[in-house]
Design a protein around this motif. Sequence first.
Motif, PDB file in Angstrom:
ATOM      1  N   ALA A  34       0.902  -1.233  -0.077  1.00 16.58           N
ATOM      2  CA  ALA A  34      -0.148   0.090  -0.013  1.00 16.58           C
ATOM      3  C   ALA A  34       0.884   1.346  -0.064  1.00 16.58           C
ATOM      4  CB  ALA A  34      -0.856  -0.059   1.153  1.00 16.58           C
ATOM      5  N   THR A  35       2.082   1.234   0.523  1.00 16.91           N
ATOM      6  CA  THR A  35       2.831   2.360   0.447  1.00 16.91           C
ATOM      7  C   THR A  35       3.608   2.701  -0.706  1.00 16.91           C
ATOM      8  OG1 THR A  35       4.873   1.177   1.082  1.00 16.91           O
ATOM      9  CG2 THR A  35       3.445   1.959   2.755  1.00 16.91           C
ATOM     10  N   LEU A  36       3.499   1.589  -1.649  1.00 14.53           N
ATOM     11  CA  LEU A  36       4.307   1.790  -2.992  1.00 14.53           C
ATOM     12  C   LEU A  36       3.534   2.843  -4.002  1.00 14.53           C
ATOM     13  CD1 LEU A  36       4.889  -2.098  -3.261  1.00 14.53           C
ATOM     14  CD2 LEU A  36       6.674  -0.154  -2.866  1.00 14.53           C
ATOM     15  N   PRO A  37       4.227   3.444  -4.787  1.00 16.74           N
ATOM     16  CA  PRO A  37       3.530   4.120  -5.911  1.00 16.74           C
ATOM     17  C   PRO A  37       2.423   3.429  -7.033  1.00 16.74           C
ATOM     18  CG  PRO A  37       6.049   4.715  -5.701  1.00 16.74           C
ATOM     19  CD  PRO A  37       5.628   3.467  -5.043  1.00 16.74           C
ATOM     20  N   LYS A  38       1.469   3.964  -7.275  1.00 15.14           N
ATOM     21  CA  LYS A  38       0.548   3.251  -7.936  1.00 15.14           C
ATOM     22  C   LYS A  38       1.215   2.778  -9.334  1.00 15.14           C
ATOM     23  CE  LYS A  38      -3.719   4.543  -8.558  1.00 15.14           C
ATOM     24  NZ  LYS A  38      -4.742   5.116  -9.052  1.00 15.14           N
ATOM     25  N   GLU A  39       2.048   3.657  -9.879  1.00 17.54           N
ATOM     26  CA  GLU A  39       2.671   3.417 -11.003  1.00 17.54           C
ATOM     27  C   GLU A  39       3.560   1.830 -11.100  1.00 17.54           C
ATOM     28  OE1 GLU A  39       3.307   7.821 -10.828  1.00 17.54           O
ATOM     29  OE2 GLU A  39       3.114   5.958  -9.647  1.00 17.54           O
ATOM     30  N   LEU A  40       3.827   1.413  -9.848  1.00 16.62           N
ATOM     31  CA  LEU A  40       4.520   0.282  -9.696  1.00 16.62           C
ATOM     32  C   LEU A  40       3.513  -1.161  -9.082  1.00 16.62           C
ATOM     33  CD1 LEU A  40       7.562   1.206  -7.658  1.00 16.62           C
ATOM     34  CD2 LEU A  40       7.335   0.882 -10.178  1.00 16.62           C
ATOM     35  N   ASP A  41       2.372  -0.794  -9.372  1.00 18.92           N
ATOM     36  CA  ASP A  41       1.248  -1.963  -8.933  1.00 18.92           C
ATOM     37  C   ASP A  41       1.361  -3.110  -9.941  1.00 18.92           C
ATOM     38  OD1 ASP A  41      -0.036  -0.257  -7.103  1.00 18.92           O
ATOM     39  OD2 ASP A  41      -1.859  -0.084  -8.527  1.00 18.92           O
ATOM     40  N   GLY A  42       1.626  -4.229  -9.262  1.00 18.44           N
ATOM     41  CA  GLY A  42       1.754  -5.279 -10.066  1.00 18.44           C
ATOM     42  C   GLY A  42       3.173  -5.689 -10.594  1.00 18.44           C
ATOM     43  N   LYS A  43       4.191  -4.752 -10.205  1.00 16.47           N
ATOM     44  CA  LYS A  43       5.437  -4.933 -10.539  1.00 16.47           C
ATOM     45  C   LYS A  43       6.465  -4.881  -9.430  1.00 16.47           C
ATOM     46  CE  LYS A  43       3.970  -1.665 -14.356  1.00 16.47           C
ATOM     47  NZ  LYS A  43       4.205  -0.515 -14.862  1.00 16.47           N
ATOM     48  N   VAL A  44       5.967  -5.346  -8.659  1.00 19.21           N
ATOM     49  CA  VAL A  44       6.788  -5.499  -6.909  1.00 19.21           C
ATOM     50  C   VAL A  44       6.559  -6.878  -6.733  1.00 19.21           C
ATOM     51  CG1 VAL A  44       7.151  -4.818  -4.557  1.00 19.21           C
ATOM     52  CG2 VAL A  44       6.796  -3.079  -6.415  1.00 19.21           C
ATOM     53  N   VAL A  45       7.793  -7.612  -6.527  1.00 19.30           N
ATOM     54  CA  VAL A  45       7.881  -8.796  -6.173  1.00 19.30           C
ATOM     55  C   VAL A  45       8.414  -8.865  -4.246  1.00 19.30           C
ATOM     56  CG1 VAL A  45       8.785 -11.048  -5.975  1.00 19.30           C
ATOM     57  CG2 VAL A  45       8.250  -9.749  -8.160  1.00 19.30           C
ATOM     58  N   LEU A  46       7.402  -9.189  -3.375  1.00 17.78           N
ATOM     59  CA  LEU A  46       7.726  -9.314  -2.168  1.00 17.78           C
ATOM     60  C   LEU A  46       8.387 -10.754  -1.412  1.00 17.78           C
ATOM     61  CD1 LEU A  46       5.191  -6.895  -0.902  1.00 17.78           C
ATOM     62  CD2 LEU A  46       7.342  -6.193  -0.967  1.00 17.78           C
ATOM     63  N   PRO A  47       9.023 -10.630  -0.616  1.00 17.72           N
ATOM     64  CA  PRO A  47       9.293 -12.288  -0.070  1.00 17.72           C
ATOM     65  C   PRO A  47       8.221 -13.148   0.167  1.00 17.72           C
ATOM     66  CG  PRO A  47      10.301 -10.362   1.389  1.00 17.72           C
ATOM     67  CD  PRO A  47       9.393  -9.777   0.368  1.00 17.72           C
ATOM     68  N   SER A  48       6.772 -12.656   0.158  1.00 14.84           N
ATOM     69  CA  SER A  48       5.740 -13.648   0.203  1.00 14.84           C
ATOM     70  C   SER A  48       5.383 -13.956  -1.192  1.00 14.84           C
ATOM     71  CB  SER A  48       4.694 -12.836   0.647  1.00 14.84           C
ATOM     72  OG  SER A  48       4.314 -11.954   0.347  1.00 14.84           O
ATOM     73  N   ASP A  49       5.843 -13.499  -2.126  1.00 12.52           N
ATOM     74  CA  ASP A  49       5.548 -13.881  -3.821  1.00 12.52           C
ATOM     75  C   ASP A  49       6.302 -15.210  -4.092  1.00 12.52           C
ATOM     76  OD1 ASP A  49       5.440 -13.733  -6.422  1.00 12.52           O
ATOM     77  OD2 ASP A  49       4.457 -11.824  -6.224  1.00 12.52           O
ATOM     78  N   PRO A  50       5.693 -16.053  -4.594  1.00  8.07           N
ATOM     79  CA  PRO A  50       6.068 -17.319  -4.973  1.00  8.07           C
ATOM     80  C   PRO A  50       7.513 -17.040  -6.156  1.00  8.07           C
ATOM     81  CG  PRO A  50       3.852 -17.453  -5.349  1.00  8.07           C
ATOM     82  CD  PRO A  50       4.125 -16.142  -4.926  1.00  8.07           C
ATOM     83  N   ARG A  51       7.374 -15.834  -6.979  1.00  2.97           N
ATOM     84  CA  ARG A  51       8.338 -15.534  -7.651  1.00  2.97           C
ATOM     85  C   ARG A  51       9.724 -15.041  -7.159  1.00  2.97           C
ATOM     86  NH1 ARG A  51       5.525 -10.828 -10.923  1.00  2.97           N
ATOM     87  NH2 ARG A  51       4.791 -10.482  -8.859  1.00  2.97           N
TER      88      ARG A  51
END
Length: 438
Positions: A4-21
């Motif tokens: 939620a703290t990330l810029p909207k432009e990066l929606d769907g473009k951020v991989v966090l440690p919980s992400d399978p990728r």
Amino acid sequence: MTPATLPKELDGKVVLPSDPRYRLLRSTYTRVSRPAMVVLPQSVTDVVVALRYARDSGLPIAVRSGGHGLSGRSSNDGGVVIDLSGLNEVRVLDRKTRLVRVGVGARWAEVAQALKPAGLAISSGDHGNVGVGGLATAGGVGWLVRDYGLTIDHVRAAEVVLADGRVVRTDAEHEPDLFWTVRGAGAGVGIVTAFEIEATELRDITVAQLTLAVDPDGSTLTRWAEHLARAPRQLSTAAMLMSHGRQAILSLTAVYAGTDAGRVRGAVMPLRKIGALLDQTQQSASHAALVSTAHLHPNLGQQPTDTTNGLLPTMTPDVARAITAAVTGPRPALMQLRSVGGAVNDVAADATAYAHRHSTVLVVGTVFPPHDRTTLDHIWRPIGAYTRGAYANFESRLDAAAFRRFYPGATGDRVLAMWRHHDPDGIFRSTLYPGTLS
């Protein structure tokens, strides 16, 4: 920190440690890392937004094009990794002038495959999984190096996101000082997102694989270097020197830029006589076969190493003995030898940020676990005494001393001045050389 703290432009473009990728994106080839997030920009605008977010958050920044870099600095622990793999366009801009636009996130296998139908090639890394950006901002010692020169010698323009978020195009006429720096020391001025590179006309090559026993006194290595010094520039070689019991074995790959049988024979035949020949093969192939798409794989920290290197004006008997002894000693290292003369030497030392235009041989030393840097330093010391400079892409320890080996004298002074000018807060150099370059 949450999405939620990330810029909207990066929606769907951020991989966090919980992400399978995340497992496939967090590390480099040589180091397992644990970044807070990996950002996957799809455009230059995304790169600007990701850089601004990382700066505003105060997080360490790592920039990755491929992830093969031996230092492991294209990832980090607890910071932001800006992974440029989505910026992977390869497009022929002008077939007549052989000008090609290459996104830095492309792998060299993809570049070679894309250029193959046009009969073009760019001398690049020696493995298809190497990313364009890391190699083409530092030098580029490829399979065609003696004929083509370094990759940076054919860069005609670059697109760069500077530390303040500005996007600039740099070439010989626009931002010429930045253009000088990008070709050899580009990682410290900003994030290069694309290059325009002049390719060479090349369809097929000849590849000879030779396995030879090495004379204990190192004379096999001096004969190799002596032949390369007088061989046609179409011949480039890379060799691995390794121990086989108490014997040193040279596994040599010779690449001739062409397929004319007579010329190939004249160039390659003398290499079969530099030591006792144990095995040989030879075939014609496309340049794309050397940097094959079969090389493409995720980087999972699967090959931890400690590596260093040095450049030699010539292979003297003394250094040849020292290199051979490093392979046959009680704690042997893997040594690699690469020919870097020919067209590399045609360029003036001050024309780019890669100043080592006097060199003819690149020697690389590597140890693997359980051996570590202390072991490598001990093995390397007798060899290092003969070297004159080093190549940034084959060094796992980046510190102030290494910087001065990469960028000696006035070249290093100019590189630092340009890094400080374009990145006054040091966000890029602090990632590359943490705590060592102010």
